[in-house]
Design an enzyme around this catalytic site. Structure first.
Site, PDB file in Angstrom:
ATOM      1  N   GLY A 193     -11.424  -1.845 -11.424  1.00 38.47           N
ATOM      2  CA  GLY A 193      -9.880  -1.588 -11.385  1.00 38.47           C
ATOM      3  C   GLY A 193      -9.523  -1.438 -10.154  1.00 38.47           C
ATOM      4  O   GLY A 193     -10.473  -1.006  -9.322  1.00 38.47           O
ATOM      5  N   GLY A 212      -2.201  -0.192  -6.301  1.00 34.92           N
ATOM      6  CA  GLY A 212      -1.732   0.010  -4.947  1.00 34.92           C
ATOM      7  C   GLY A 212      -2.191   0.775  -4.088  1.00 34.92           C
ATOM      8  O   GLY A 212      -2.182   0.639  -2.780  1.00 34.92           O
ATOM      9  N   GLY A 224      -5.608   1.783  -4.094  1.00 34.71           N
ATOM     10  CA  GLY A 224      -7.293   1.659  -3.996  1.00 34.71           C
ATOM     11  C   GLY A 224      -7.982   1.001  -5.091  1.00 34.71           C
ATOM     12  O   GLY A 224      -7.078   0.272  -5.950  1.00 34.71           O
ATOM     13  N   ASP A 238       0.685  11.148 -15.391  1.00 31.61           N
ATOM     14  CA  ASP A 238       0.639   9.628 -15.718  1.00 31.61           C
ATOM     15  C   ASP A 238      -0.139   9.619 -16.912  1.00 31.61           C
ATOM     16  O   ASP A 238      -1.320   8.829 -17.045  1.00 31.61           O
ATOM     17  CB  ASP A 238      -0.157   9.191 -14.539  1.00 31.61           C
ATOM     18  CG  ASP A 238      -0.074   7.847 -14.431  1.00 31.61           C
ATOM     19  OD1 ASP A 238       0.670   7.150 -14.979  1.00 31.61           O
ATOM     20  OD2 ASP A 238      -0.756   7.054 -13.852  1.00 31.61           O
TER      21      ASP A 238
END
Length: 617
Positions: A41, A44, A46, A163
């Protein structure tokens, strides 16, 4: 295979045993032990790699792990990447929970920062949705039941995730859900909540206040609710909200499936834009989810009672009168309970005796036989009959709880409370658990037939003097000398809510049918009716100058009976708050009160050594 950690390496693949990258020369082992295998994965700030710990043992941690590299796309993002690295490392170090990935290490190498954490083998809910299609109502309910306690744990640690979305929830191989990616999380300190900060999160799932940089605990509730709507419809949350109508229209996108009004109401309240209208915490959602209906407004209670009365035994309206006086105890009678068919009444008293009575004749049921129900060495403070009517339990000041066979009189099991006193007991509706309230300020959950130590619920600051299960068995209510009522989630054994409002001791708890509301009596000379979803009481039945002790709700939920300090019983209409009748007959303090399962009889026991049966004509 080894994967080079240099984000600028043109050919990052290397042999499995290489020490340095054959293309750019970067050292491949991170911290001299972690080897990245493949990229899984990136974003933005890393990349994320599947990795192996070359020095791990099966006793400590799995060889497979995850390496998160913080490498911002541009120079301007470098400070934010460093901040997120430190923030996530701190959060993971603090939050030790079986459904949150473990933190193994965090370090810096080649001027890049890394977090090494547990690898959770499973599938994200985003991938699960893409593979299998929209979720069903049972799947959403299970998701909430599994994830809300995790979110509650996170919030108790003072952390807001910020999140929550399908990509950050992984279903492990054992089917448990794991909450991942705490890079956006923040501490919810008083100053932080007052200060506007950077907007972080995924726009589709972000609460309105969070988009303005002021995330709070309810922001996570919102994001979880939107996640559920997306999983139910497989539509973008942007498409599920009608801006012109300022309303969610997710029901329009349900595909060949229905969602119950109860779950729909819970989800709707999770995604309210207004904080005043939204659930404020995970435990509020759990409380509503574990009740048989979604939270009603106080104004709805009358209509709920009318609908309940169509399917439940109805308390006969009219004049109540004493039809039998049961005599046989040699001391004060402290506790009574009906059998499920209402044909037997069980009593316990200060004479250390347990007695069974035929309610139709008022005669004792075999209790004169030698050895029947003998075993307690001190007064019996509480009794409860199992839902199947085959057994009953007694709590005593001899510091034990005993389970008895109702037909044979034999003691089946003894639960040792020593050195503390059992003040109250209750059976779970499935009959598998006996709960006891103790003088050590705890509630113990004993498994019937299991001789292991009980599960213990802690939180009260005074002895626990009354307990009651909700009709569906999902919630346990307890009252204490600390002047509070606590509601517990039985499945997760966690506190859901504390009800406050008494200036003195609370001495009784009674659930209405279908868990519509809760009634409590106390030394403040009033009975409070609580909408326990909101934690607010919506009506008080005042018994000045007497203290109601105890009180119980009839099986149809429309009538409440309370015993007063002046040795009388008062019959209340729950929804109008009126007091239609006062019953007299006892000559001393009334210690126990109970409706028969069909609502046709009311039993009271007293310090005058008698039990009275009342019937409504």
């Amino acid at each position: 295979m080894s994967h080079c950690l240099n984000p600028h390496c043109p050919k990052p693949e290397n042999s499995v045993d290489a020490r340095f990258c054959q293309n750019c020369g970067t050292e491949l082992l991170l911290g001299d032990r972690y080897r990245a295998i493949r990229l899984i994965g990136q974003g933005g700030f890393g990349k994320t790699f599947l990795a192996e710990d070359e020095y791990s043992t099966t006793e400590t941690q799995s060889a497979t792990c995850v390496v998160k590299q913080f490498h911002p796309a541009g120079e301007a993002n470098a400070p934010k990447a460093a901040e997120l690295f430190e923030r996530e490392a701190a959060r993971l170090e603090q939050l030790e929970h079986p459904q949150i990935p473990k933190l193994y290490a965090y370090l810096e190498q080649d001027q890049r920062q890394y977090i090494i954490q547990e690898f959770v083998e499973g599938q994200t809910l985003a991938d699960e949705l893409a593979e299998h299609g929209p979720f069903s109502e049972p799947q959403i309910t299970n998701l909430l039941q599994d994830l809300l306690p995790v979110l509650q744990f996170v919030h108790r640690g003072g952390v807001i995730h910020r999140d929550i979305k399908p990509e950050n929830i992984i279903r492990r191989r054992d089917n448990r859900l794991v909450l991942v990616d705490f890079g956006a999380a923040k501490y919810a300190t008083a100053t932080a909540l007052e200060r506007t900060g950077t907007v972080i999160g995924s726009a589709e799932y972000t609460a309105p206040e969070q988009t303005r940089g002021k995330a709070i605990f309810a922001s996570d509730v919102y994001s979880l609710g939107v996640t559920c709507l997306h999983l139910l419809t497989q539509m973008s949350p942007f498409d599920l909200f009608d801006v012109s109508e300022d309303a969610w229209v997710w029901r329009q996108y349900l595909i060949d499936q229905a969602v119950s009004d109860r779950l729909a109401a819970i989800l709707d309240k999770m995604v309210q834009n207004s904080l005043k209208e939204r659930w404020r915490s995970p435990r509020e959602v759990l409380l509503a989810l574990n009740s048989d209906s979604a939270a009603p407004a106080p104004g709805q209670l009358l209509s709920l009672a009318e609908s309940a009365s169509k399917t439940l035994p109805t308390t006969i309206q009219g004049n109540w009168r004493c039809v039998r006086t049961l005599k046989g105890h040699e001391g004060k009678v402290y506790a009574i309970a009906f059998s499920p068919d209402g044909q037997i009444l069980i009593s316990g008293g200060g004479d250390n005796l347990i007695k069974l009575w035929h309610t139709s004749t008022g005669k004792e049921f075999r209790t004169h036989y030698p050895g029947w129900f003998s075993g307690h060495s001190n007064l019996i403070s509480s009794v409860a009959c199992s839902p199947d009517g085959k057994t009953f339990a007694t709590g005593s000041w001899d510091k034990s709880v005993k389970l008895w066979d109702l037909q044979t009189g034999k003691s089946l099991q003894s639960f040792n409370e020593y050195p503390f006193v059992s003040n109250a007991i209750a059976f779970s509706p499935d009959g598998n658990v006996i709960a006891s309230g103790s003088s050590d300020k705890t509630i113990k959950l004993w498994r019937v037939g299991d001789h292991h130590s009980p599960h213990i619920l802690q939180g009260h600051n005074g002895l626990v003097n009354f307990i009651a299960f909700s009709p569906n068995g999902k919630i346990l209510a307890s009252s204490s000398f600390d002047k509070t009522v606590k509601l517990w989630d039985i499945a997760n054994r966690q506190e859901l809510r504390t009800l406050r409002g008494y200036a003195n001791t609370i001495n009784s708890i009674s659930f209405s049918p279908n868990s519509r509301f809760l009634a409590t009596g106390g030394w403040d000379c009033e009975i409070k009716l609580w909408n326990f979803w909101s934690g607010q009481h919506f009506r008080a039945l005042v018994d000045q100058p007497n203290c109601p002790h105890p009180a119980c709700i009839s099986p149809d939920g429309q009538t409440l009976a309370s015993a007063s300090e002046n040795h009388t019983i008062k019959i209340w209409n729950v929804y109008s708050g009126t007091q239609p009748q006062q019953l007299s007959g006892h000559s001393s303090w009334i210690n126990g009160i109970a409706f028969s399962p069909d609502g046709k009889l009311l039993a009271t026991c007293s310090s005058d050594k008698t039990i009275r049966l009342w019937r409504c004509d």
